[in-house]
Design an enzyme around this catalytic site. Sequence first.
Site, PDB file in Angstrom:
ATOM      1  N   HIS A 270       3.003  11.621  11.317  1.00 30.20           N
ATOM      2  CA  HIS A 270       2.335  12.765  10.685  1.00 30.20           C
ATOM      3  C   HIS A 270       3.101  14.061  10.909  1.00 30.20           C
ATOM      4  O   HIS A 270       2.775  15.087  10.325  1.00 30.20           O
ATOM      5  CB  HIS A 270       0.909  12.896  11.215  1.00 30.20           C
ATOM      6  CG  HIS A 270       0.091  11.667  11.004  1.00 30.20           C
ATOM      7  ND1 HIS A 270      -0.030  10.683  11.968  1.00 30.20           N
ATOM      8  CD2 HIS A 270      -0.613  11.232   9.938  1.00 30.20           C
ATOM      9  CE1 HIS A 270      -0.784   9.709  11.496  1.00 30.20           C
ATOM     10  NE2 HIS A 270      -1.153  10.019  10.271  1.00 30.20           N
TER      11      HIS A 270
ATOM     12  N   GLU B 225       5.048  -0.302  -1.087  1.00 32.58           N
ATOM     13  CA  GLU B 225       3.786   0.140  -1.698  1.00 32.58           C
ATOM     14  C   GLU B 225       3.965   1.277  -2.707  1.00 32.58           C
ATOM     15  O   GLU B 225       3.108   2.150  -2.835  1.00 32.58           O
ATOM     16  CB  GLU B 225       2.775   0.536  -0.617  1.00 32.58           C
ATOM     17  CG  GLU B 225       2.492  -0.571   0.371  1.00 32.58           C
ATOM     18  CD  GLU B 225       1.490  -0.186   1.456  1.00 32.58           C
ATOM     19  OE1 GLU B 225       0.732   0.782   1.260  1.00 32.58           O
ATOM     20  OE2 GLU B 225       1.478  -0.853   2.503  1.00 32.58           O
TER      21      GLU B 225
ATOM     22  N   CYS C 124       2.101   4.710  12.015  1.00 32.38           N
ATOM     23  CA  CYS C 124       1.307   4.662  10.790  1.00 32.38           C
ATOM     24  C   CYS C 124       2.253   4.499   9.601  1.00 32.38           C
ATOM     25  O   CYS C 124       3.468   4.408   9.768  1.00 32.38           O
ATOM     26  CB  CYS C 124       0.465   5.939  10.659  1.00 32.38           C
ATOM     27  SG  CYS C 124      -1.113   5.678   9.807  1.00 32.38           S
TER      28      CYS C 124
ATOM     29  N   GLY D 130       3.797  -0.261   6.656  1.00 34.55           N
ATOM     30  CA  GLY D 130       3.571  -0.677   5.273  1.00 34.55           C
ATOM     31  C   GLY D 130       4.169   0.220   4.224  1.00 34.55           C
ATOM     32  O   GLY D 130       5.104  -0.167   3.525  1.00 34.55           O
TER      33      GLY D 130
ATOM     34  N   ASP E  34      -2.962   5.132  -2.955  1.00 35.77           N
ATOM     35  CA  ASP E  34      -3.777   5.215  -1.750  1.00 35.77           C
ATOM     36  C   ASP E  34      -4.156   3.803  -1.345  1.00 35.77           C
ATOM     37  O   ASP E  34      -4.356   2.937  -2.201  1.00 35.77           O
ATOM     38  CB  ASP E  34      -5.032   6.053  -2.049  1.00 35.77           C
ATOM     39  CG  ASP E  34      -6.010   6.092  -0.900  1.00 35.77           C
ATOM     40  OD1 ASP E  34      -5.849   6.953  -0.028  1.00 35.77           O
ATOM     41  OD2 ASP E  34      -6.929   5.258  -0.870  1.00 35.77           O
TER      42      ASP E  34
ATOM     43  N   ASP F 191      -5.116  -4.129   7.057  1.00 38.16           N
ATOM     44  CA  ASP F 191      -5.317  -2.878   7.795  1.00 38.16           C
ATOM     45  C   ASP F 191      -6.798  -2.574   7.981  1.00 38.16           C
ATOM     46  O   ASP F 191      -7.574  -2.627   7.024  1.00 38.16           O
ATOM     47  CB  ASP F 191      -4.672  -1.711   7.044  1.00 38.16           C
ATOM     48  CG  ASP F 191      -3.150  -1.759   7.092  1.00 38.16           C
ATOM     49  OD1 ASP F 191      -2.624  -2.409   8.003  1.00 38.16           O
ATOM     50  OD2 ASP F 191      -2.509  -1.147   6.230  1.00 38.16           O
TER      51      ASP F 191
END
Length: 825
Positions: A761, A551, A793, A499, A556, A666
């Site tokens: 990450h 996005e 992610c 996303g 957030d 999600d």
Amino acid sequence: MVSSSNLGFPRMGENRELKKLVENYWQGKVEETQFQKELKEIRINHWKLQKEAGIEIIPSNDFSLYDQVLDHIHLFGAIPKRYTPVVESEIEDGSNGLRTYFAMGRGYQTSKAATQVSETNTQGAFASKVEKSIDVGSMEMKKWFDTNYHYIVPEFEDSQQFKLTNYGGYSEPKPIHEFLEAKSIDIETRPVVLGPISFLLLGKSSDSSKPYSSKFDSLVHLNALLGVYEELFKQFEKIGVKSVQIDEPVLCFDLFETELIKNAYTTAFNVIHKAAPNINILIATYFGEIRENIDLITSLPVNGIHIDTIRSSSSEVESVLTKIPTSWTISIGIIDGRNVWKNDLTKSLVTLKNIIAKTGSDRILLAPSCSLLHCPHSLTREIGRVESQVLDWLAFSLEKLKEISFLTYALNKCTFTTENTITFPEDTCSKIKEYYQLNKESNQKRRESKLIHNDIVKKRVTEITPSMLKRENPFPVRREAQRKRLTTLPALFPTTTIGSFPQTKEVRLARSNFKSKKITPEAYDQFIRDEIRKCIKVQEECELDVLVHGEFERTDMVEYFGEYLAGFVFTQNGWVQSYGSRCVKPPIIYGDVNRPVPMTLEYTTFAQTLTTKPMKGMLTGPVTILQWSFVRDDQPRSETCFQIGLAIRDEVTDLENKGIACIQIDEPAIREGLPLRLSDWNQYLKWAIDSFLLSSTGVKDSTQIHSHMCYSDFNDIFESIQRMDTDVLTIENSKSDLKLLKAFEKYGYTNEIGPGLYDIHSPRIPSVEDMKDRVEQMLKYLSTNLLWINPDCGLKTREPETTRLALINMVKVAKQFREIYANKE
């Protein structure tokens, strides 16, 4: 006399000083000496703030540069062997251990290794002076019990060895150093240490081919581990530590292996007591009820216990109190350490007076229910920025400590009538009386406020029917309809992302300028549209199959939606740590939730006009919005979740009506909401999955519903995952050694699935070979017809160029496997 205490304080600082400092250190922008100096300033400031708030027993060793479990991994020398090259590089250039520490948390890739992977010179973590080709991923992250905080999972070899270590430039172990540091400014602290049983039970086997068959298998390492606890506690006693808080949160679990667990705890605490017989040991439990485990706890050679009364029923607290030895200290977690609502001091005083009537006051400590790690720093910067009526109902960490201080004062100095009214001593400061009166008024106003209730929303919840919780047809029928509609999708190994795309300094600056009214709404809108254009261009150049708009308008994944939903309020500085240096600013749900206007329609439909490929609508599910918010405490969480589910359902319908063929909802937080006790799971899972279905099932067969889940162990909730009935489920899997896939094979999952191919990450760039190997492993468990290729992610925190290179490599992998399996056919 009752005493005031704290279990842990937020690390980041009022203005996220720690986040900025650590990230500058990673980027080589701050020298080692300055880094250590500023870290010390943050710690000292936090100790002083707690003392000024009236806290008598202040914690140390609750501070961490990344994660408290990672601190213990390094402290105990439990560094996995794959990090040996990093350790050796530090020995060679005389570094202080932090390169290895951060490598375990976020991965490490030297420039030389990055060049070999991507054919471009990209710097990963802060560099070694001895340039070698080192490329190692991070350790696995998991949610810390049922919170939104993430911890690093310890790994244990068959013959795991432990040793007490110094790192980070300290000449002694971290808990010792920080105790002495506080003592140097005349603050006597109570060190916090993660208990040996919890440390082991939170870990996993380092050999992914031989995972533990039981959650208790790691206890085989207990005797080896206890040597470092023994050494640490001897050092504590030597430097004059009087009391230590040992966190054993697993004591709120169902510990079915009674004799095994009892023997482990008995052995561990006998060793600790023998090593430091003059230190008072407080066992801290939190996040749940102790129940039958109180019998085990009271058999141990310790001096006190902490009880989370917020997560325990009054009858449970009463039962536990009757079994605690009369010589023990009892720490009462009376202030909610995980939520932001102002305490009802009158109600708490009644509860505490009833407890003291049974126990006496001299052995009572007042405390938050858990560490304040999960609560923002202070309300100071919210004045004038949050709606005043709601602001009056709130208390962040510093305010909660003042509540503890007041309750301590009241119990020690005041008298109470039979009507539970409080009488202050004549010499009481007027500010204390005013503080109490204002608290009573705040709580009364909140109970009576018209802001909270919306009769239309409440009525919609009562009208939910079973038909609103299921798709019209089963997955095989839907899949055929979706393939007919999604004509550009390849038959095998379709690619997508989760996303979000990298948010650059320019994106953050534009958002900041918009919020501070330095640029017009029109200028900001044009900026976002330009970013969407660039994002789609990158995805098409990478040859991804299902695109996203990136996005860029969202800070957030929860905050963005909360800004559109009625019943939410937002803070300016209410940051809490999520993992490492990443902080989130959870919205506050104060009232009934509904969707006054569409939330994602404008930018999603705009993005679809820029490409002939499918554009995913990107939404956050109701359970995740609930879990990642501070939730009202005046009605059941399930009721609030259904309200959010209806709002998301309305958004899904609007997206479908505007021609969006793929919609992702999600739900990374479903598992983290599980209660700690198995007996409480079914009730939670029923309303949680129903809330997701409520949001997702009001579409035609030809609309493809995606969902994303991360940091989840699905084995024990797999039936609930199947009941979600998503058309495509993407999961975080890269940190989990593919162990999640065994559950999908075992239970026969038949919908489409995209296990994460690489760890977003970590700053390292995944190689084609690494990802090919992962796909080959996946195909041992999953059908080629069902497998999607995607990162694990969202990409928001990554750099644009490393993201582009990683996606190019990922698409290369998908193409290679399409060719392989096309030839097989």
